[in-house]
Write an enzyme that holds these catalytic residues in place. Sequence first.
Site, PDB file in Angstrom:
ATOM      1  N   GLU A  50     -31.879  38.871  -5.365  1.00 46.65           N
ATOM      2  CA  GLU A  50     -31.430  40.076  -6.074  1.00 46.65           C
ATOM      3  C   GLU A  50     -32.230  40.327  -7.350  1.00 46.65           C
ATOM      4  OE1 GLU A  50     -29.506  37.703  -4.858  1.00 46.65           O
ATOM      5  OE2 GLU A  50     -28.052  38.626  -3.507  1.00 46.65           O
ATOM      6  N   PHE A 112     -12.936  34.375  -4.094  1.00 43.51           N
ATOM      7  CA  PHE A 112     -14.254  33.986  -3.592  1.00 43.51           C
ATOM      8  C   PHE A 112     -15.313  35.015  -4.026  1.00 43.51           C
ATOM      9  CE2 PHE A 112     -17.448  34.080  -0.095  1.00 43.51           C
ATOM     10  CZ  PHE A 112     -18.023  32.850  -0.368  1.00 43.51           C
ATOM     11  N   GLN A 113     -16.358  34.530  -4.629  1.00 45.41           N
ATOM     12  CA  GLN A 113     -17.481  35.348  -5.114  1.00 45.41           C
ATOM     13  C   GLN A 113     -17.052  36.420  -6.112  1.00 45.41           C
ATOM     14  OE1 GLN A 113     -19.800  36.501  -1.595  1.00 45.41           O
ATOM     15  NE2 GLN A 113     -20.938  34.586  -1.825  1.00 45.41           N
ATOM     16  N   LYS A 162     -14.260  46.239  -3.119  1.00 45.72           N
ATOM     17  CA  LYS A 162     -14.390  46.463  -1.671  1.00 45.72           C
ATOM     18  C   LYS A 162     -13.368  47.486  -1.171  1.00 45.72           C
ATOM     19  CE  LYS A 162     -15.315  43.718   2.465  1.00 45.72           C
ATOM     20  NZ  LYS A 162     -15.403  42.354   3.016  1.00 45.72           N
ATOM     21  N   MET A 474     -49.692  29.991 -21.373  1.00 43.34           N
ATOM     22  CA  MET A 474     -49.347  30.490 -22.708  1.00 43.34           C
ATOM     23  C   MET A 474     -48.568  29.440 -23.496  1.00 43.34           C
ATOM     24  SD  MET A 474     -49.828  32.800 -24.829  1.00 43.34           S
ATOM     25  CE  MET A 474     -50.105  34.497 -24.399  1.00 43.34           C
TER      26      MET A 474
HETATM   27  C1  LIG Z   1     -38.302  33.380 -17.090  1.00 38.99           C
HETATM   28  C2  LIG Z   1     -39.177  32.818 -18.164  1.00 38.99           C
HETATM   29  N1  LIG Z   1     -39.140  31.500 -18.428  1.00 38.99           N
HETATM   30  C3  LIG Z   1     -39.938  30.980 -19.401  1.00 38.99           C
HETATM   31  C4  LIG Z   1     -40.767  31.801 -20.122  1.00 38.99           C
HETATM   32  C5  LIG Z   1     -41.635  31.233 -21.239  1.00 38.99           C
HETATM   33  N2  LIG Z   1     -43.064  31.417 -20.922  1.00 38.99           N
HETATM   34  C6  LIG Z   1     -43.794  32.425 -21.431  1.00 38.99           C
HETATM   35  S1  LIG Z   1     -45.363  32.419 -20.900  1.00 38.99           S
HETATM   36  C7  LIG Z   1     -45.111  31.037 -19.996  1.00 38.99           C
HETATM   37  C8  LIG Z   1     -46.223  30.413 -19.202  1.00 38.99           C
HETATM   38  C9  LIG Z   1     -46.693  31.276 -18.094  1.00 38.99           C
HETATM   39  O1  LIG Z   1     -47.519  30.511 -17.273  1.00 38.99           O
HETATM   40  P1  LIG Z   1     -48.267  31.151 -16.048  1.00 38.99           P
HETATM   41  O2  LIG Z   1     -47.322  31.967 -15.257  1.00 38.99           O
HETATM   42  O3  LIG Z   1     -48.991  30.093 -15.312  1.00 38.99           O
HETATM   43  O4  LIG Z   1     -49.270  32.169 -16.751  1.00 38.99           O
HETATM   44  P2  LIG Z   1     -50.457  31.872 -17.795  1.00 38.99           P
HETATM   45  O5  LIG Z   1     -49.868  31.850 -19.162  1.00 38.99           O
HETATM   46  O6  LIG Z   1     -51.057  30.549 -17.415  1.00 38.99           O
HETATM   47  O7  LIG Z   1     -51.401  33.013 -17.607  1.00 38.99           O
HETATM   48  C10 LIG Z   1     -43.795  30.588 -20.130  1.00 38.99           C
HETATM   49  C11 LIG Z   1     -43.252  29.376 -19.477  1.00 38.99           C
HETATM   50  C12 LIG Z   1     -40.732  33.183 -19.821  1.00 38.99           C
HETATM   51  N3  LIG Z   1     -41.469  34.058 -20.487  1.00 38.99           N
HETATM   52  N4  LIG Z   1     -39.956  33.651 -18.818  1.00 38.99           N
END
Ligand SMILES: Cc1ncc(C[n+]2csc(CCOP(=O)(O)OP(=O)(O)O)c2C)c(N)n1
Length: 568
Positions: A50, A112-113, A162, A474
């Site tokens: 979803e 439920f749910q 529902k 990042m």
């Molecule tokens: C749902 C979620 N969890 C954690 C983060 C924190 N976060 C921001 S950038 C990042 C790393 C992203 O890594 P990747 O997808 O490999 O992309 P890259 O930075 O290597 O280009 C994280 C964990 C986030 N933005 N969103």
Amino acid sequence: MKLKGAEIIWECLLREGVNLVFGYPGGAILPTYDAMTKYPQIHHVLTRHEQGATHMADGYARATGKVGVAIATSGPGATNMVTGIATAMMDSSPIVCITGQVASSYIGTDAFQETDISGVTLPITKHNYLVTDVEDLAYTIREAFHIARTGRPGPVLIDIPKDIQNAETEFVYPDEPIVLPGYRPASAATEADIEHALDLIHAARKPLILAGHGVVMSGAANELMAFVEKTQIPVALTLLGKGGMPEGHPMVLGMMGMHGEAYVNQAIQEADLLLAFGMRFDDRVTGNLATYAPHSRKIHVDIDPSEINKNVRVDLGIVGDLRTVLSQLTPRVHSKQHPEWMAQIRDWQDDSFKRDIVNRDAGGKLFAAHVIRDLWEYTGGNATVVTDVGQHQMWEAQYYPHKRPYTLITSGGLGTMGFGLPASIGAKLARPDEEVWAIVGDGGFQMTIAELATAVQEKAAVNIAIINNGYLGMVRQWQEFFYEERYNATPMFSPDFCKLAEAYGIPSRRVTSRDQIKDAVEAARAYNSGPFLIEFVVEKHDIVYPMVPAGADLHNMIRRPVAAPDMV
Ligand SMILES: Cc1ncc(C[n+]2csc(CCOP(=O)(O)OP(=O)(O)O)c2C)c(N)n1
């Protein structure tokens, strides 16, 4: 005509112009799914989660400017939507989420749910409803669409028990105008506001426009262009403002903020007038508020009154639709050149140019920045790009100039990893004739990887570019800068993405050097029967420069050295 609630839902969606919905069935929404069989005009996309449905609806909404629709069952179906709803809320994207709820008599019994999804989503929706009487259903749906798409757009959720879906009533579509007490989205500026704005603009010697998402959303791109051509005021873009003015236009400087261009941030700090158009002074854009743009008067135009003076105190706040306000201002504003100011900015710009990694030879290595710049070149800068979140997102923003509104679709406010793939599917289904690229990291891609199957089932011909650096890049960057290189929980195992693609029946390429980029991109562009995947295996330890550390002063950017030894 007597209809069941479930049928009324579809009748209303048809009247709201909906012909595509994204969803996932379950017990509490089954009457609605069953009634759907009578409405072949509406195509349902079965997602794999979803969250995917909400991101697809969001991508669809951003690509079309129309309201996107996502459907889910109660409980876990509804809670899985939460991230997508919050993403849409932060970026003012108009989506309507329809959730099934347990039968009215069970509400509050931990049935439920059962989840109180209107309670859960209260702070992350523009508005939401629990429908308790089938008589209210049609009006509620109409009102929900009105709220989602007017004023500052945003997500609206309608929770429908529902028994309400099964109940029957006379169906009359309420087509009288919607009147909501206290909800009157403004459109035009007052005469006093316009005069005040003109005074400030005419007095300025170092003016700068900050163009945000509001430019794109209010369809004000042409009006902004006319204003800029007359006033010759340079333009800085927010991440979501990209595409609001064509990058490449001489007055467009580029992106501002944490990973914006250093010369753009320098210009903000030096400006004597900021014209903030449809942007919200997000902390990623301002850095330290105490030292933000200290020499400037500020005019802020925004559709949402609560944005004015929220983060930054301004001299003049104009609540209005940007397109209207600009068409009020432009005929009356003086044309004027700002040669000294522009020369100063060009000086700063030259310095940035010397530091820029794309102006250097990659030295046999594959850098993400070069991949994105080459992708820009081979797609003629015309593709719609949907990104995920991380380093690759910022490199996209830096190295893929956009010419048209909504050709960059990205999660700006919430920064939602997992957004890229599903939102790209929504965008591609919305604009099948456009070339759509999803640029994703190896981390975020794996968060919603299951939607590959949706893309295949829908024959959605998105080209997927995985920027694989083997890290949560990042976060690794922050660990390098601020946590003494303790790379905890950021090195990342990934499956063989090309074999995975094969398992889904998706053709793929792996690119490990720059000379292979062109071939792979051309193969992807030539394939139009469904998704195509390219894995770019890039340098692991690269950094997105420049960078304003969180909360630091905007002009104190960490910059790429003029000639980093390992890069020439
Ligand atoms: C749902 C979620 N969890 C954690 C983060 C924190 N976060 C921001 S950038 C990042 C790393 C992203 O890594 P990747 O997808 O490999 O992309 P890259 O930075 O290597 O280009 C994280 C964990 C986030 N933005 N969103």
